[in-house]
Design a protein around this motif. Sequence first.
Motif, short mmCIF file in Angstrom:
data_model
loop_
_atom_site.label_atom_id
_atom_site.label_comp_id
_atom_site.label_asym_id
_atom_site.label_seq_id
_atom_site.Cartn_x
_atom_site.Cartn_y
_atom_site.Cartn_z
N UNK A 123 -8.96 -2.38 -4.16
CA UNK A 123 -8.53 -2.63 -5.54
C UNK A 123 -7.58 -1.54 -6.03
N UNK A 124 -7.87 -0.31 -5.65
CA UNK A 124 -7.11 0.83 -6.19
C UNK A 124 -5.65 0.80 -5.70
N UNK A 125 -5.44 0.37 -4.46
CA UNK A 125 -4.06 0.30 -3.96
C UNK A 125 -3.23 -0.69 -4.77
N UNK A 126 -3.65 -1.96 -4.93
CA UNK A 126 -2.84 -2.84 -5.76
C UNK A 126 -2.76 -2.40 -7.22
N UNK A 127 -3.80 -1.77 -7.75
CA UNK A 127 -3.73 -1.25 -9.12
C UNK A 127 -2.62 -0.21 -9.24
N UNK A 128 -2.38 0.51 -8.15
CA UNK A 128 -1.36 1.56 -8.17
C UNK A 128 0.02 1.09 -7.71
N UNK A 129 0.08 0.15 -6.80
CA UNK A 129 1.37 -0.13 -6.14
C UNK A 129 1.90 -1.54 -6.31
N UNK A 130 1.08 -2.48 -6.80
CA UNK A 130 1.55 -3.88 -6.79
C UNK A 130 2.54 -4.17 -7.90
N UNK A 131 2.55 -3.38 -8.95
CA UNK A 131 3.33 -3.67 -10.17
C UNK A 131 2.99 -5.06 -10.73
N UNK A 132 1.85 -5.60 -10.32
CA UNK A 132 1.46 -6.93 -10.78
C UNK A 132 2.26 -8.05 -10.16
N UNK A 133 3.08 -7.71 -9.15
CA UNK A 133 3.96 -8.71 -8.52
C UNK A 133 3.43 -9.20 -7.19
N UNK A 134 4.34 -9.30 -6.21
CA UNK A 134 3.98 -9.84 -4.90
C UNK A 134 3.54 -8.75 -3.94
N UNK A 135 2.49 -9.05 -3.17
CA UNK A 135 2.12 -8.16 -2.06
C UNK A 135 1.82 -9.01 -0.82
N UNK A 136 2.23 -8.51 0.34
CA UNK A 136 2.08 -9.25 1.60
C UNK A 136 1.04 -8.58 2.48
N UNK A 137 0.20 -9.38 3.11
CA UNK A 137 -0.88 -8.87 3.96
C UNK A 137 -0.74 -9.39 5.39
N UNK A 138 -0.99 -8.50 6.34
CA UNK A 138 -1.11 -8.89 7.74
C UNK A 138 -2.60 -8.88 8.06
N UNK A 139 -3.16 -10.07 8.32
CA UNK A 139 -4.60 -10.20 8.52
C UNK A 139 -4.91 -10.22 10.01
N UNK A 140 -5.63 -9.19 10.46
CA UNK A 140 -5.97 -9.09 11.89
C UNK A 140 -7.48 -9.00 12.09
N UNK A 141 -8.23 -9.17 11.02
CA UNK A 141 -9.69 -9.10 11.17
C UNK A 141 -10.37 -9.00 9.81
N UNK A 142 -11.64 -8.62 9.84
CA UNK A 142 -12.48 -8.66 8.65
C UNK A 142 -11.97 -7.77 7.53
N UNK A 143 -11.50 -6.57 7.91
CA UNK A 143 -11.14 -5.63 6.86
C UNK A 143 -9.85 -6.01 6.16
N UNK A 144 -8.83 -6.41 6.91
CA UNK A 144 -7.58 -6.80 6.25
C UNK A 144 -7.80 -8.07 5.43
N UNK A 183 -12.36 -2.22 12.42
CA UNK A 183 -13.64 -1.67 12.88
C UNK A 183 -14.57 -2.74 13.44
N UNK A 184 -14.61 -3.89 12.79
CA UNK A 184 -15.55 -4.94 13.19
C UNK A 184 -15.02 -5.72 14.38
N UNK A 185 -13.74 -6.04 14.36
CA UNK A 185 -13.15 -6.90 15.39
C UNK A 185 -12.66 -6.12 16.61
N UNK A 186 -12.45 -4.82 16.43
CA UNK A 186 -12.04 -4.01 17.58
C UNK A 186 -10.58 -4.16 17.98
#
Lengths: 373, 373
Positions: free
Chosen positions: B82-103, B152-155
Amino acid sequence: MTRRPFNFSAGPAALPEEVLQQVAREMLDWHGSGMSVMEMSHRGKEFIAICEQAEADLRELLAVPSHFRILFMQGGGLAENAIVPLNLSRGGQVDFVVTGSWSRKSAQEARRYADVHIAADASLSGAGAIPSPASWTLRPGTSYVHLCSNETIDGLEFHALPDLRALGCDAPLVIDFSSHVLSRPVDWSRVGLAFGGAQKNIGPAGLTLVIVREDLLGRALPICPSAFDYKTVAEAQSMYNTPPTFSIYVAGLVFQWLKRFEYGGQRGLAAIEQRNLDKATLLYDALDRSAVFENRVARECRSRMNVPFFLRGAHDTPALHQAFLDEARDRQLLQLKGHKSVGGMRASIYNAMSLDGVHALVDFLKDFETRHG
Amino acid sequence: MTRRPFNFSAGPAALPEEVLQQVAREMLDWHGSGMSVMEMSHRGKEFIAICEQAEADLRELLAVPSHFRILFMQGGGLAENAIVPLNLSRGGQVDFVVTGSWSRKSAQEARRYADVHIAADASLSGAGAIPSPASWTLRPGTSYVHLCSNETIDGLEFHALPDLRALGCDAPLVIDFSSHVLSRPVDWSRVGLAFGGAQKNIGPAGLTLVIVREDLLGRALPICPSAFDYKTVAEAQSMYNTPPTFSIYVAGLVFQWLKRFEYGGQRGLAAIEQRNLDKATLLYDALDRSAVFENRVARECRSRMNVPFFLRGAHDTPALHQAFLDEARDRQLLQLKGHKSVGGMRASIYNAMSLDGVHALVDFLKDFETRHG
């Protein structure tokens, strides 16, 4: 080392010596597990047992009713200044009773999330006293009323919590009890939520205690981070994210120390409260009798935990202030410097401070006065 | 106790034995101060020295450039989601690379604050491999791109960070490096912000590390709690609120242990990386040669830190799984149970795990296979 120095730090603060000894003994192997507590999965049976015991002991010590949940969180009191309104304000009105630096900071932070009203302000009614609850301007639609039940910097303490219902207010009372938690009982019939950083009477900094009435769970704003949503944390028994495991373990040892603490023929919280009263009486009496030192807080709301004091009148010079701190340190009386925002000196005499420590400070005050008065 | 058991916990995880010994030795009196580190004011000269040394050692170990700030915070990786988007998103678009549980968790949490787009999803392209950066659908207006550099979970581990500029993307890269921080160097030219919980390779749970490029400070949304505003924390040298002082102290001892660590004729981070490589090779080779066990992650993105493994085909029964965990515990091989969301077993072989520990695990795998295969 014959005896440890007396440490008057306002926080992080002195811990019971026998707790530190136990932590040192168990550092490489907790109860035959082959692991330090720092090395345990928070989901393993060892740590879950530690955490459950800590919670049960705390519940017993503070007589927390069963319709309150105990949460072990992170972020400290300052983060809670945001987390409380994120959970309880509903984005509406919240009322603050300002009696010093901490309640003022809390009110300021809540403005990010709610319509904040200062229902009373100690600084406007003559500093050094808590405005009478009858004079508070509480709003009918307020989501909650916030106060700091012990102002660490200013040295003011609520010796009784207000009965909001008697004041015609149905809203829950939120108390920041960081700096006097576990020093005395809490009247839970008057409280909706209590929060505090651990680093005064509980254990290491980095652990935050929240005790919240169950009916207040589930009100968080959508912008509340999951990790700080009280309902989420409560449902996961404080294990929604990895909790500060080692700090919880040390806190648990402090709770066990408190449970077996004896003084004046009493045991547990009643015993520590009696010793806290005796310590505070001893120190305030010495200050009140002094021609060199003074405490400036009204007698009826002086804190039993944090005693700010100043050099009187012509004695109040930077040189004499520095001489006091230097001589204190030479006598093994540590961390007596006042908070930078108010100056002067401050003796924090939390649960772990012995009566001997306060006697040593009082003896020093008298001796200092004889030589410099 | 002749030797300590080998502890394969995914976190909180094993710490170097000599660090634990030093912590125990210094518990009642840090360097003649008469105080435990737990009892020191965070504003006193003793703790400020501890904190500055820890930061300097970390900067040296990870070769953090001077235009990055190192922040010691609270809340863990989950709060940072939560803290990262609160600081860096500017309330706009953010892109995620999902490779497992944590992302995946990180992306879900960011939806509270921003327009989230999944630029790549490992689970859609055949599990167990990281989608090639050339295939990521990054948006031109994204405020940042988030990935978890070690799941961590998916290795799964990124063995090289993507060069976003080469992909035509000007946005900063945010990496969650919780579970492989300090196991290898970081290419800071490709990173805007890196964050991680301490409880794997750094120290006690409850401390969160954030390393952020200076130009990214000062972008926080108005709803960001002050205690979590990177600019506020940076300007106060991580002392805006009381930091988790004892955890920072232990982290500092781990950093000093790493600086003097020697292996294969090397020292410091290069040495620990070489040992991590040797440990991972040893374990993956054993799993690949086994008829009973298997790791299911594509070879090119197998984690050096977290090695999830499973019983193959007909061997995969609850009884044999339990027999494995019970026998492992009898051999002093602890905390090998897999994460509840994926099952199976998992060996986390962080920095503090010795080569002897991995040899002991491999010997046990072979022995178990002989008896049950």
